[in-house]
Scaffold this motif. Sequence first.
Motif, PDB file in Angstrom:
ATOM      1  N   MET A   4       0.841  -1.188   0.000  1.00  0.00           N
ATOM      2  CA  MET A   4       0.000   0.000   0.000  1.00  0.00           C
ATOM      3  C   MET A   4       0.877   1.240   0.000  1.00  0.00           C
ATOM      4  O   MET A   4       2.013   1.213   0.485  1.00  0.00           O
ATOM      5  CB  MET A   4      -0.920   0.006   1.227  1.00  0.00           C
ATOM      6  CG  MET A   4      -1.993  -1.040   1.214  1.00  0.00           C
ATOM      7  SD  MET A   4      -3.337  -0.706   2.416  1.00  0.00           S
ATOM      8  CE  MET A   4      -2.597  -1.338   3.923  1.00  0.00           C
ATOM      9  N   LYS A   5       0.332   2.314  -0.521  1.00  0.00           N
ATOM     10  CA  LYS A   5       0.998   3.603  -0.412  1.00  0.00           C
ATOM     11  C   LYS A   5       0.755   4.118   1.001  1.00  0.00           C
ATOM     12  O   LYS A   5      -0.395   4.325   1.402  1.00  0.00           O
ATOM     13  CB  LYS A   5       0.453   4.590  -1.442  1.00  0.00           C
ATOM     14  CG  LYS A   5       0.817   4.242  -2.875  1.00  0.00           C
ATOM     15  CD  LYS A   5       0.332   5.311  -3.838  1.00  0.00           C
ATOM     16  CE  LYS A   5       0.746   4.988  -5.261  1.00  0.00           C
ATOM     17  NZ  LYS A   5       0.263   6.024  -6.219  1.00  0.00           N
ATOM     18  N   VAL A   6       1.842   4.328   1.739  1.00  0.00           N
ATOM     19  CA  VAL A   6       1.743   4.636   3.161  1.00  0.00           C
ATOM     20  C   VAL A   6       2.284   6.035   3.428  1.00  0.00           C
ATOM     21  O   VAL A   6       3.323   6.431   2.893  1.00  0.00           O
ATOM     22  CB  VAL A   6       2.513   3.605   4.015  1.00  0.00           C
ATOM     23  CG1 VAL A   6       2.330   3.892   5.500  1.00  0.00           C
ATOM     24  CG2 VAL A   6       2.055   2.182   3.690  1.00  0.00           C
ATOM     25  N   THR A   7       1.574   6.761   4.289  1.00  0.00           N
ATOM     26  CA  THR A   7       1.991   8.104   4.710  1.00  0.00           C
ATOM     27  C   THR A   7       2.030   8.158   6.234  1.00  0.00           C
ATOM     28  O   THR A   7       1.195   7.542   6.902  1.00  0.00           O
ATOM     29  CB  THR A   7       1.012   9.162   4.169  1.00  0.00           C
ATOM     30  OG1 THR A   7       1.199   9.286   2.761  1.00  0.00           O
ATOM     31  CG2 THR A   7       1.230  10.524   4.819  1.00  0.00           C
ATOM     32  N   PHE A   8       2.993   8.892   6.762  1.00  0.00           N
ATOM     33  CA  PHE A   8       3.083   9.093   8.212  1.00  0.00           C
ATOM     34  C   PHE A   8       3.054  10.596   8.484  1.00  0.00           C
ATOM     35  O   PHE A   8       3.900  11.344   7.984  1.00  0.00           O
ATOM     36  CB  PHE A   8       4.363   8.474   8.781  1.00  0.00           C
ATOM     37  CG  PHE A   8       4.227   8.025  10.208  1.00  0.00           C
ATOM     38  CD1 PHE A   8       4.210   6.675  10.541  1.00  0.00           C
ATOM     39  CD2 PHE A   8       4.096   8.953  11.246  1.00  0.00           C
ATOM     40  CE1 PHE A   8       4.056   6.253  11.853  1.00  0.00           C
ATOM     41  CE2 PHE A   8       3.936   8.548  12.553  1.00  0.00           C
ATOM     42  CZ  PHE A   8       3.930   7.189  12.861  1.00  0.00           C
ATOM     43  N   ILE A   9       2.091  11.007   9.300  1.00  0.00           N
ATOM     44  CA  ILE A   9       1.917  12.416   9.677  1.00  0.00           C
ATOM     45  C   ILE A   9       2.256  12.573  11.155  1.00  0.00           C
ATOM     46  O   ILE A   9       1.662  11.923  12.011  1.00  0.00           O
ATOM     47  CB  ILE A   9       0.463  12.874   9.444  1.00  0.00           C
ATOM     48  CG1 ILE A   9       0.038  12.679   7.989  1.00  0.00           C
ATOM     49  CG2 ILE A   9       0.277  14.321   9.897  1.00  0.00           C
ATOM     50  CD1 ILE A   9       0.700  13.602   7.020  1.00  0.00           C
ATOM     51  N   GLU A  28       7.599   1.963   1.131  1.00  0.00           N
ATOM     52  CA  GLU A  28       7.728   3.243   0.441  1.00  0.00           C
ATOM     53  C   GLU A  28       6.877   4.253   1.195  1.00  0.00           C
ATOM     54  O   GLU A  28       5.649   4.251   1.099  1.00  0.00           O
ATOM     55  CB  GLU A  28       7.261   3.119  -1.013  1.00  0.00           C
ATOM     56  CG  GLU A  28       7.525   4.377  -1.825  1.00  0.00           C
ATOM     57  CD  GLU A  28       7.169   4.211  -3.286  1.00  0.00           C
ATOM     58  OE1 GLU A  28       6.553   5.146  -3.847  1.00  0.00           O
ATOM     59  OE2 GLU A  28       7.490   3.147  -3.856  1.00  0.00           O
ATOM     60  N   LEU A  29       7.541   5.110   1.957  1.00  0.00           N
ATOM     61  CA  LEU A  29       6.856   5.939   2.937  1.00  0.00           C
ATOM     62  C   LEU A  29       6.960   7.418   2.608  1.00  0.00           C
ATOM     63  O   LEU A  29       8.053   7.946   2.408  1.00  0.00           O
ATOM     64  CB  LEU A  29       7.448   5.687   4.328  1.00  0.00           C
ATOM     65  CG  LEU A  29       6.729   6.358   5.503  1.00  0.00           C
ATOM     66  CD1 LEU A  29       5.361   5.721   5.733  1.00  0.00           C
ATOM     67  CD2 LEU A  29       7.578   6.255   6.775  1.00  0.00           C
ATOM     68  N   THR A  30       5.814   8.073   2.605  1.00  0.00           N
ATOM     69  CA  THR A  30       5.752   9.530   2.489  1.00  0.00           C
ATOM     70  C   THR A  30       5.545  10.107   3.880  1.00  0.00           C
ATOM     71  O   THR A  30       4.744   9.577   4.657  1.00  0.00           O
ATOM     72  CB  THR A  30       4.608   9.956   1.564  1.00  0.00           C
ATOM     73  OG1 THR A  30       4.825   9.413   0.264  1.00  0.00           O
ATOM     74  CG2 THR A  30       4.516  11.482   1.471  1.00  0.00           C
ATOM     75  N   ASP A  61      -2.983   5.022   0.535  1.00  0.00           N
ATOM     76  CA  ASP A  61      -3.964   4.000   0.892  1.00  0.00           C
ATOM     77  C   ASP A  61      -4.082   3.881   2.408  1.00  0.00           C
ATOM     78  O   ASP A  61      -5.123   3.480   2.922  1.00  0.00           O
ATOM     79  CB  ASP A  61      -3.536   2.634   0.325  1.00  0.00           C
ATOM     80  CG  ASP A  61      -3.353   2.664  -1.175  1.00  0.00           C
ATOM     81  OD1 ASP A  61      -4.319   3.018  -1.874  1.00  0.00           O
ATOM     82  OD2 ASP A  61      -2.239   2.351  -1.654  1.00  0.00           O
ATOM     83  N   LEU A  62      -2.983   4.221   3.094  1.00  0.00           N
ATOM     84  CA  LEU A  62      -2.897   4.066   4.547  1.00  0.00           C
ATOM     85  C   LEU A  62      -2.170   5.275   5.124  1.00  0.00           C
ATOM     86  O   LEU A  62      -1.039   5.571   4.726  1.00  0.00           O
ATOM     87  CB  LEU A  62      -2.141   2.772   4.879  1.00  0.00           C
ATOM     88  CG  LEU A  62      -1.742   2.501   6.329  1.00  0.00           C
ATOM     89  CD1 LEU A  62      -2.959   2.466   7.240  1.00  0.00           C
ATOM     90  CD2 LEU A  62      -0.967   1.187   6.419  1.00  0.00           C
ATOM     91  N   VAL A  63      -2.816   5.962   6.035  1.00  0.00           N
ATOM     92  CA  VAL A  63      -2.226   7.142   6.678  1.00  0.00           C
ATOM     93  C   VAL A  63      -2.125   6.896   8.172  1.00  0.00           C
ATOM     94  O   VAL A  63      -3.139   6.662   8.843  1.00  0.00           O
ATOM     95  CB  VAL A  63      -3.073   8.407   6.424  1.00  0.00           C
ATOM     96  CG1 VAL A  63      -2.498   9.597   7.197  1.00  0.00           C
ATOM     97  CG2 VAL A  63      -3.134   8.717   4.936  1.00  0.00           C
ATOM     98  N   TYR A 152       2.014  -3.789   8.981  1.00  0.00           N
ATOM     99  CA  TYR A 152       2.718  -2.533   9.264  1.00  0.00           C
ATOM    100  C   TYR A 152       2.872  -2.312  10.771  1.00  0.00           C
ATOM    101  O   TYR A 152       3.905  -1.802  11.225  1.00  0.00           O
ATOM    102  CB  TYR A 152       1.967  -1.362   8.619  1.00  0.00           C
ATOM    103  CG  TYR A 152       1.867  -1.506   7.119  1.00  0.00           C
ATOM    104  CD1 TYR A 152       2.921  -1.135   6.285  1.00  0.00           C
ATOM    105  CD2 TYR A 152       0.727  -2.054   6.527  1.00  0.00           C
ATOM    106  CE1 TYR A 152       2.834  -1.283   4.905  1.00  0.00           C
ATOM    107  CE2 TYR A 152       0.632  -2.207   5.148  1.00  0.00           C
ATOM    108  CZ  TYR A 152       1.691  -1.825   4.349  1.00  0.00           C
ATOM    109  OH  TYR A 152       1.610  -1.982   2.985  1.00  0.00           O
ATOM    110  N   LEU A 153       1.872  -2.710  11.532  1.00  0.00           N
ATOM    111  CA  LEU A 153       1.982  -2.614  12.992  1.00  0.00           C
ATOM    112  C   LEU A 153       3.115  -3.492  13.495  1.00  0.00           C
ATOM    113  O   LEU A 153       3.860  -3.105  14.404  1.00  0.00           O
ATOM    114  CB  LEU A 153       0.661  -3.029  13.648  1.00  0.00           C
ATOM    115  CG  LEU A 153      -0.593  -2.244  13.265  1.00  0.00           C
ATOM    116  CD1 LEU A 153      -1.809  -2.804  14.001  1.00  0.00           C
ATOM    117  CD2 LEU A 153      -0.432  -0.758  13.552  1.00  0.00           C
TER     118      LEU A 153
END
Length: 290
Positions: A4-9, A28-30, A61-63, A152-153
């Motif tokens: 999944m396309k993953v983002t971390f805020i 692959e992390l944004t 896909d996952l934030v 991911y966890l």
Amino acid sequence: MTSMKVTFIGLGIMGSRMAANLIKHQVELTVWNRSAASMNALEKKGAIVAASAQEAVKDADLVFSMLSTPEVVEALFLGQEGLLSMMKKNALWVDCSTVNPSFSDLASKAASRSGQVFVDAPVAGTKPQAENAELVFFIGAEKVVLARIRPYLDMMGKKVLHLSKTTKGAAFKMLVNILLAQSMLIFSEAVLLGEKLGLSKEFLLDTLPNLVVTAPFTKFKAEMIRTSDYEVQFPLEWMHKDLHLAAITAYEQEQPLYLANLAKELFAEAKMAGMGRLDFASIHQYLARR
């Protein structure tokens, strides 16, 4: 697993280390954070740095979010121009922030209206556990949703505690933190009284943490007390915030919270005394001076 396309805020003490562990597993992390320093450090490790929070989430896909307070989460994600309005339909929003259950309910309903799926996923652990991928996740979600995020966890933690539906992860975190705060106070009071009774500080710090009546985490905090070095792992100001959220939650449930409210006021005093950015174990130092 399906990639999944993953983002971390949110890349503070906890989020920056959680994100780094995702990168270690070739995710692959944004990333996005209000200040640039933590983003730049993660970029060197392979993260994609977004120019804005809106850009960070638009194709994800996952934030994951790990933010300081419910107010910060609300300001970023909710409202007409919040991040939810920028996210794809059916995207997953996994909030690891420590917030009160009623706020998680608010966030979940907002996500549902916007077409996304919300998961409350606060953690047990501080800086060392985040760095070493030893966090424990408290998950409020349906099993099918947990199955999608579980890989991911597992990259960021050692255990996942599934607490059924939304808000239950946040609810359990309230209980954990009122125990944590009060245990630190009790340990500090015992050490201070022991010294007044003529027992050496070294003996007390060596012995008390190993007793069955003592919370296990005090073994690590005893070393901070021994050296008076309160390098922050869990800031005292956030412990005060979490106790405040517990008090709000108790009020909403019409449940008295006598001792935790007393603890909240002691942490408030220590924060007012300038100790907010120290580790919460510095409450011992505050009590010693009081």
